[in-house]
Design a protein around this motif. Structure first.
Motif, PDB file in Angstrom:
ATOM      1  N   SER A  77      -2.410  -7.379  -5.719  1.00 13.26           N
ATOM      2  CA  SER A  77      -1.480  -8.461  -6.045  1.00 13.26           C
ATOM      3  C   SER A  77      -2.274  -9.731  -6.318  1.00 13.26           C
ATOM      4  N   SER A  78      -1.573 -10.748  -6.761  1.00 12.10           N
ATOM      5  CA  SER A  78      -2.228 -12.028  -7.024  1.00 12.10           C
ATOM      6  C   SER A  78      -2.445 -12.822  -5.739  1.00 12.10           C
ATOM      7  N   TYR A  79      -1.972 -12.293  -4.611  1.00  8.04           N
ATOM      8  CA  TYR A  79      -2.064 -13.034  -3.345  1.00  8.04           C
ATOM      9  C   TYR A  79      -3.516 -13.300  -2.962  1.00  8.04           C
ATOM     10  N   ASP A  80      -4.328 -12.238  -2.911  1.00 11.74           N
ATOM     11  CA  ASP A  80      -5.739 -12.424  -2.584  1.00 11.74           C
ATOM     12  C   ASP A  80      -6.653 -11.467  -3.339  1.00 11.74           C
ATOM     13  N   GLY A  81      -6.094 -10.698  -4.269  1.00 17.27           N
ATOM     14  CA  GLY A  81      -6.903  -9.769  -5.049  1.00 17.27           C
ATOM     15  C   GLY A  81      -7.247  -8.491  -4.325  1.00 17.27           C
ATOM     16  N   ASN A 117      10.869 -15.612  -4.005  1.00 20.53           N
ATOM     17  CA  ASN A 117      10.148 -15.315  -5.243  1.00 20.53           C
ATOM     18  C   ASN A 117       9.831 -13.824  -5.310  1.00 20.53           C
ATOM     19  N   PRO A 118      10.355 -13.096  -6.310  1.00 21.65           N
ATOM     20  CA  PRO A 118      10.115 -11.650  -6.386  1.00 21.65           C
ATOM     21  C   PRO A 118       8.641 -11.288  -6.606  1.00 21.65           C
ATOM     22  N   GLU A 119       7.836 -12.251  -7.042  1.00 18.18           N
ATOM     23  CA  GLU A 119       6.423 -11.973  -7.302  1.00 18.18           C
ATOM     24  C   GLU A 119       5.631 -11.702  -6.028  1.00 18.18           C
ATOM     25  N   ILE A 120       6.180 -12.077  -4.876  1.00 20.10           N
ATOM     26  CA  ILE A 120       5.451 -11.861  -3.626  1.00 20.10           C
ATOM     27  C   ILE A 120       5.735 -10.482  -3.031  1.00 20.10           C
ATOM     28  N   LEU A 121       6.659  -9.713  -3.636  1.00 19.50           N
ATOM     29  CA  LEU A 121       7.100  -8.447  -3.035  1.00 19.50           C
ATOM     30  C   LEU A 121       5.948  -7.485  -2.801  1.00 19.50           C
ATOM     31  N   SER A 122       5.069  -7.336  -3.785  1.00 20.47           N
ATOM     32  CA  SER A 122       3.953  -6.395  -3.669  1.00 20.47           C
ATOM     33  C   SER A 122       3.065  -6.733  -2.480  1.00 20.47           C
ATOM     34  N   ALA A 123       2.696  -8.014  -2.359  1.00 21.48           N
ATOM     35  CA  ALA A 123       1.834  -8.438  -1.250  1.00 21.48           C
ATOM     36  C   ALA A 123       2.593  -8.381   0.074  1.00 21.48           C
ATOM     37  N   PHE A 124       3.903  -8.704   0.040  1.00 17.79           N
ATOM     38  CA  PHE A 124       4.712  -8.657   1.259  1.00 17.79           C
ATOM     39  C   PHE A 124       4.729  -7.245   1.841  1.00 17.79           C
ATOM     40  N   LEU A 125       4.949  -6.230   1.000  1.00 13.76           N
ATOM     41  CA  LEU A 125       5.003  -4.853   1.477  1.00 13.76           C
ATOM     42  C   LEU A 125       3.667  -4.437   2.083  1.00 13.76           C
TER      43      LEU A 125
END
Length: 307
Positions: free
Chosen positions: A275-279, A213-221
């Protein structure tokens, strides 16, 4: 000019390094496989007392943690090799790590508040008892998380990989696995009556598919930067796993408190910083930790040149 002989000798080294980098993935697959079997057995025996997904997630973590012991024996690693110092020094390191974690992440929270990304949650009771309870409970949970993740990723993984490849490669690979593990999750709910022996593997397939899912890229980095930062701490100082545990615990503690005490302002012009992962985890954390890493090595280089 590179000779034919040098090409031949380097290629096997690259291939072996790649194969060694896949070993943690194989261990992860075995851990999740066992967790799926265990989850099915427990749900079949006890019903839906505990969520099927929760059992798989927690059991996978336990099996990963337990994998440290046979891996240590196979690789001939000691507790010191994993980064554990003597007890008194280890405890001192944890407190020092907490201080480091506070200093490195608190500026991010201050920036998010001043930029209007975080706003105080006025719906909370905000009593002294409620705040104190939050502080203690979230700290204990943060310590529990860091005591699981650090011996695995900054302990065993870096120590084992660094025996077969460079320290830099070991840090990067460890950070990669650390980051993707946070997104290895499925949101599919299977009714208890429909759970069978293969249900866990269906959830596992969906979890691995979520990694695309490309939406996780920001939090992944951002989490990758976290892994690199902690990996540098672990490898720059001998037997420094306590520092990593304390720093990691303090970061998790602050993030959990932030989620309880603040809300994300969806109308903020700087919302892209998280990101939307945890704010909290997002581009701001990535850039901030990258600057901290660069600053450390610049300081170290200048300090070495002065002698």
């Amino acid at each position: 000019m590179m000779t034919e002989k040098s090409v031949v000798t380097r290629s096997p080294s690259l291939i072996l390094s790649f194969l060694y980098a896949l070993i943690p993935l194989m261990v992860l697959m075995v851990a999740t496989f066992l967790a799926c079997i265990l989850a099915y057995s427990l749900v079949s025996a006890t019903g839906d007392a505990v969520s099927f997904r929760t059992i798989i997630k927690k059991a996978s973590q336990v099996f990963l943690l337990l994998s440290i012991f046979p891996a240590m024996r196979y690789l001939g690693l000691t507790k010191f090799d994993l980064g554990f110092a003597a007890r008194a020094r280890f405890i001192k390191q944890i407190f020092q790590g907490v201080g480091l974690g506070f200093m490195t992440l608190m500026p991010v929270f201050l920036a998010l508040y001043l930029l209007g990304v975080n706003v105080v949650d006025e719906t909370q009771p905000w009593t002294a008892f409620w705040v104190s309870k939050k502080l203690v409970i979230e700290l204990l949970l943060a310590l529990l998380i860091s005591f699981f993740e650090e011996p695995v990723f900054r302990g065993l993984l870096i120590s084992g990989l660094s025996r077969k490849m460079s320290i830099t490669a070991a840090i990067l690979i460890s950070a990669f696995y650390y980051a993707i593990l946070h997104f290895l999750n499925s949101k599919i709910d299977i009714p208890v009556a429909e759970i069978n022996l293969f249900s866990g593997f269906m959830l596992l397939g969906d979890a691995f598919n979520h990694l695309l899912n490309p939406e996780i890229l920001s939090a992944f980095l951002a989490l990758f930067a976290v892994g690199v930062f902690l990996g540098i701490i672990r490898t720059q100082l001998k037997a420094s796993l306590g520092l990593c545990i304390g720093c990691h615990a303090c970061w998790v503690w602050q993030i959990k408190l932030s989620k309880s005490l603040f809300n994300i302002n969806p109308d903020s012009d700087c919302l892209y910083l998280v990101s939307s992962y945890d704010g909290v985890i997002g581009p701001l954390v990535t850039v901030w930790l990258a600057l901290a890493i660069v600053g450390y090595f610049v300081y170290k280089r200048k300090n070495c040149q002065s002698f």
